[in-house]
Design a protein around this motif. Structure first.
Motif, short mmCIF file in Angstrom:
data_model
loop_
_atom_site.label_atom_id
_atom_site.label_comp_id
_atom_site.label_asym_id
_atom_site.label_seq_id
_atom_site.Cartn_x
_atom_site.Cartn_y
_atom_site.Cartn_z
N ARG A 95 -2.30 3.83 -12.63
CA ARG A 95 -1.96 3.65 -11.21
C ARG A 95 -3.06 3.98 -10.31
O ARG A 95 -2.59 2.88 -9.63
CB ARG A 95 -1.44 5.36 -11.05
CG ARG A 95 -1.06 5.59 -9.55
CD ARG A 95 -0.25 5.21 -9.40
NE ARG A 95 1.35 4.73 -9.85
CZ ARG A 95 2.30 4.32 -10.40
NH1 ARG A 95 2.11 3.01 -9.95
NH2 ARG A 95 3.14 4.33 -11.21
N ASP B 72 3.54 10.41 -9.05
CA ASP B 72 3.24 10.60 -10.06
C ASP B 72 1.74 12.04 -10.11
O ASP B 72 1.74 13.12 -11.02
CB ASP B 72 1.32 10.23 -11.14
CG ASP B 72 2.72 8.63 -11.39
OD1 ASP B 72 3.34 8.74 -11.06
OD2 ASP B 72 1.58 7.81 -10.81
N HIS C 78 2.35 1.54 -3.57
CA HIS C 78 1.36 3.15 -4.32
C HIS C 78 1.26 3.94 -3.68
O HIS C 78 1.00 5.17 -4.83
CB HIS C 78 0.21 1.99 -4.03
CG HIS C 78 -0.35 0.38 -4.88
ND1 HIS C 78 -0.59 -0.07 -6.57
CD2 HIS C 78 -0.90 -0.50 -4.25
CE1 HIS C 78 -0.11 -1.58 -6.52
NE2 HIS C 78 -0.53 -2.01 -5.18
N SER D 275 -4.83 -4.38 -6.12
CA SER D 275 -4.55 -4.84 -4.77
C SER D 275 -5.49 -4.16 -3.12
O SER D 275 -4.72 -5.46 -2.88
CB SER D 275 -3.12 -3.73 -4.66
OG SER D 275 -3.30 -2.54 -4.12
N GLU E 117 -4.07 0.09 -10.87
CA GLU E 117 -2.87 -1.04 -9.91
C GLU E 117 -3.05 -0.54 -8.82
O GLU E 117 -3.38 -2.22 -8.08
CB GLU E 117 -1.73 -0.36 -10.26
CG GLU E 117 -1.05 -0.72 -12.14
CD GLU E 117 0.56 -0.10 -11.53
OE1 GLU E 117 0.82 -0.09 -10.81
OE2 GLU E 117 0.80 -0.18 -12.55
N TRP E 118 -3.40 0.36 -7.89
CA TRP E 118 -4.17 0.37 -6.26
C TRP E 118 -4.89 -0.32 -6.49
O TRP E 118 -5.07 -1.21 -5.13
CB TRP E 118 -3.46 1.55 -6.40
CG TRP E 118 -3.67 2.21 -5.10
CD1 TRP E 118 -3.78 0.94 -3.72
CD2 TRP E 118 -3.30 3.59 -4.11
NE1 TRP E 118 -3.14 1.58 -2.28
CE2 TRP E 118 -2.85 3.25 -2.90
CE3 TRP E 118 -3.30 4.54 -4.46
CZ2 TRP E 118 -2.63 4.24 -1.96
CZ3 TRP E 118 -2.73 5.91 -3.35
CH2 TRP E 118 -3.01 5.56 -2.04
N SER F 171 1.64 7.33 -6.51
CA SER F 171 0.37 8.29 -7.14
C SER F 171 0.45 9.47 -6.15
O SER F 171 0.49 10.51 -6.62
CB SER F 171 -0.42 7.11 -5.71
OG SER F 171 -0.85 6.29 -5.81
N GLN G 132 0.77 -0.96 0.20
CA GLN G 132 0.21 0.38 -0.01
C GLN G 132 0.83 1.22 -0.02
O GLN G 132 0.42 2.22 -0.94
CB GLN G 132 -0.74 -0.17 1.05
CG GLN G 132 -1.75 -0.86 1.11
CD GLN G 132 -2.93 -0.71 -0.05
OE1 GLN G 132 -3.57 0.08 -0.61
NE2 GLN G 132 -3.39 -1.86 -0.51
#
Lengths: 249, 249
Positions: free
Chosen positions: B68, A57, A50, B75, B71-72, A54, A47
């Motif tokens: 993005r 980004d 990610h 999960s 993907e997150w 994120s 987590q």
């Protein structure tokens, strides 16, 4: 009354005595708990991976689109400034026609994206110490999360060599070096740590090596035992002090 | 009573007679109005350029960040799907913890960015016909705006050759071709026009050339006179029909 499992275990011949039975039981339950913790950790560290990606980004996107808002805004308002700060000013305007409403709306989205990056950063600062207490204390939570993200998780980071940790985030510089086009990089993202950035350039390679070494140990302790080991920090402090003092002799 | 400028002009010897005076006056005022129109057009076409580039940036950014989010999200939710559609589903969730709130918040920003691209597109569809009526009618408003954007404005587009217009947006393919690594490109963004995309591949180069030729004329008419010339469309329709009929003979 509950079944007397210790007596039954000894009577059945599976264990020579009650003490051996209890030792085995303790070992088995500890292993089971450790396994559970490790799976939980894996979930949490993913987590974090990610969240870090994120955040990066969101920040990069906000900055790129802020340049677009700046170009467009300056054609209309002839105003000074640039970047996120400029986009925030445009977002606060009352649009005077439908085209200007698009520009202001775009600026609002850019601001929301930058705010999201801030919010992700705050959440990373809160959650990293639970996933990797020693690493977070030594590197700071955001750099710790970044190292975990660049490795793909806490386990792969714990299994990395110190030299790899030293160069995480410097992959393209390393690639250029291996192709013979650039000097060998001394550090990757750990450059942002005060112990690297704040050390004289001549000693920065040594500082990066010392920091990477301790961070690698911290990551291993976090992954394999999870206990806090404050003495790691004291050892690092000493080592950096000695490196820095070389310049003053 | 207003001053009798025509008589004064002739008496002063500046003009031989009243007729010459009126001709000169007409010429001067027409030139002034044309100049004003052209400056106004330039302002409008530059707003269009900003709008098109912002639309493309917003769409690209929304798509990248949606990956993005995918993907997150996968999960956490083990859910199917991808892209903007998936981000819209994540944005509709009630977050169950602070980390999930970040994910849902990121998805909301992605959705806002994609909605902004839609809204920019609608505004471009509304404003392009006022800036370039013939070009917008023939190419459709979005492709027309894209050609203006790729040229940097209506004036540079009007001054381009038909061959340049044919390849606008194919710059990287053209560069690869000039370096000897690729075949010569047949079309750039005009590929999205039904008259190119909907024509058999063997005749697509001819269709692209015919379309680019008429679009170039349309851009010139829009820039230099601004009048509607519907016969351009009829000529293009005929030409494409003849090109397409070659495959059926």
């Amino acid at each position: 009354a509950p079944a007397d499992w210790p007596s039954r275990a000894v009577e059945s011949g599976a264990f020579p005595d009650r003490e051996t039975y209890y030792d085995s039981l303790h070992e088995a339950t500890t292993a089971a708990v450790r396994q559970q913790v490790r799976e939980r950790e894996r979930a949490d560290d993913q987590q974090l991976v990610h969240a870090v990606r994120s955040m990066d980004d969101a920040r990069r996107t906000a900055n790129e689109l802020a340049e677009r808002v700046t170009e467009w805004g300056q054609s209309r308002f002839g105003d000074d400034g640039s970047g996120i700060e400029y986009a925030r000013r445009v977002a606060d305007r009352d649009p005077e026609d439908p085209t200007e409403a698009e520009l202001v709306g775009l600026a609002e989205t850019v601001v929301a994206m930058d705010d999201r990056a801030d919010s992700l950063r705050a959440t990373i600062e809160e959650t990293t110490p639970a996933v990797a207490p020693n690493l977070a204390a030594m590197a700071g939570p955001v750099l710790a999360a970044r190292l975990i993200s660049l490795s793909g998780g806490l386990e792969p980071l714990a299994k990395s060599t110190s030299g790899t940790v030293q160069l995480l985030g410097a992959e393209s510089a390393l690639f250029a070096h291996l192709q013979g086009n650039a000097p060998s990089p001394k550090h990757g993202v750990i450059y942002t740590h005060e112990y690297v950035r704040g050390t004289h350039p001549d000693e920065r390679g040594s500082a990066a090596r010392a920091l990477a070494g301790k961070l690698t140990i911290a990551a291993r302790v976090d992954h394999y035992s999870g206990e806090r080991r404050p003495e790691l920090q004291a050892e690092l402090d000493d080592r950096i002090e000695r490196i820095r003092s070389r310049r003053e002799e």
